[in-house]
Motif scaffolding. Structure first.
Motif: not given
Length: 277
Positions: A235-250
């Motif tokens: 779960l943590l790995k999935m959320l981390y990878l998703a976070t990296m993809d989301i926050t690169k647009k911030w």
């Protein structure tokens, strides 16, 4: 691993075993740990705290896990996920531990937050939208529109004095039929009403926790195909990878940040004294 396996087969017609995928993705865990322990800014204008829930397999059983999320806006108006932490259930004790963790990573001050701990000069603002949602749970469909119109007069009032008057009028009109609505507003008023002391621009910043709600929606889009995770680590790995993809647009900040920053400097002059922001 099933998702990755199916993608590899579909895109490249390559079959990869679960064990191979697990070994590869396990390389992410040290990176996640480093990310969770990275140094942070000295001061944050706002830190939003919330949790999102998932089902995980643990010792042969399916259990519910709370993923605690701390999302901050720094004094330059930039948004960042400060950390994500997995716990058995949502509790004040774990929130306190997370806030202490932020302090240990260099955070010396938070101007506005929703939990009163660790940072004694912090202003507390409880989410109005959550309070409204909790209120409407008790209301029949035929009364919802009228009741919500009366409740809106409370949280959109121009001053706290007007809001307090409106909440009492709301009580007089609706308390006999829906006695469970007024009391939580009254009991939580000190935390719900913080935003009344600020100008409109700052109010919009702390009025709701839309920033973190939007982030949670994006996480759910990524994880919606997975109803149960095989472990906390997966779960943590999935959320981390998703976070990296989301926050690169911030990459930017709010258009009205200049106005907000000026107002925060006035209202928190003592708190910010001596800091280079």
């Amino acid at each position: 691993t099933d998702d990755i396996e199916s993608h590899m087969k579909e895109l490249y017609d390559i079959e990869v075993s679960d064990s191979t995928i697990s070994r590869v993705t396990d390389k992410i865990l040290p990176i996640v740990k480093e990310y969770q322990e990275r140094p942070l800014e000295e001061v944050y204008a706002v830190v939003y705290l919330d949790a999102i829930h998932y089902h995980v397999r643990s010792e042969g059983c399916i259990v519910k896990r709370a993923v605690y999320i701390a999302l901050g806006i720094d004094m330059n108006g930039k948004k960042d996920v400060l950390g994500m932490y997995i716990g058995e259930n949502e509790s004040a004790k774990l929130w306190l531990s997370i806030l202490n963790g932020l302090k240990n990573r260099g955070v010396e001050g938070i101007l506005i937050i929703c939990i009163e701990a660790v940072y004694p000069k912090t202003e507390i603002q409880q989410c109005i939208i959550h309070q409204i949602r909790n209120s409407t749970k008790y209301v029949s469909y035929k009364d919802t529109k009228k009741l919500m119109a009366d409740l809106k007069l409370v949280y959109t009032a121009l001053t706290e004095e007007t809001a307090l008057n409106e909440i009492e009028l709301f009580k007089d009109k609706w308390d006999s039929k829906y006695p469970k609505i007024y009391k939580p507003w009254y009991d939580n008023w000190a935390r719900l009403s913080t935003y009344f002391k600020y100008p409109e621009a700052v109010r919009r910043l702390i009025y709701t926790i839309n920033a973190i709600e939007g982030f949670k929606r994006q996480l759910r889009k990524v994880t919606k195909s997975r109803t149960i995770f095989p472990s906390d680590d997966s779960l943590l790995k999935m959320l981390y990878l998703a976070t990296m993809d989301i926050t690169k647009k911030w990459t930017g900040h709010r258009q009205d940040w200049g106005q907000i920053h000026s107002q925060l400097e006035i209202y928190f002059e003592e708190h910010l004294a001596g800091r280079s922001l």
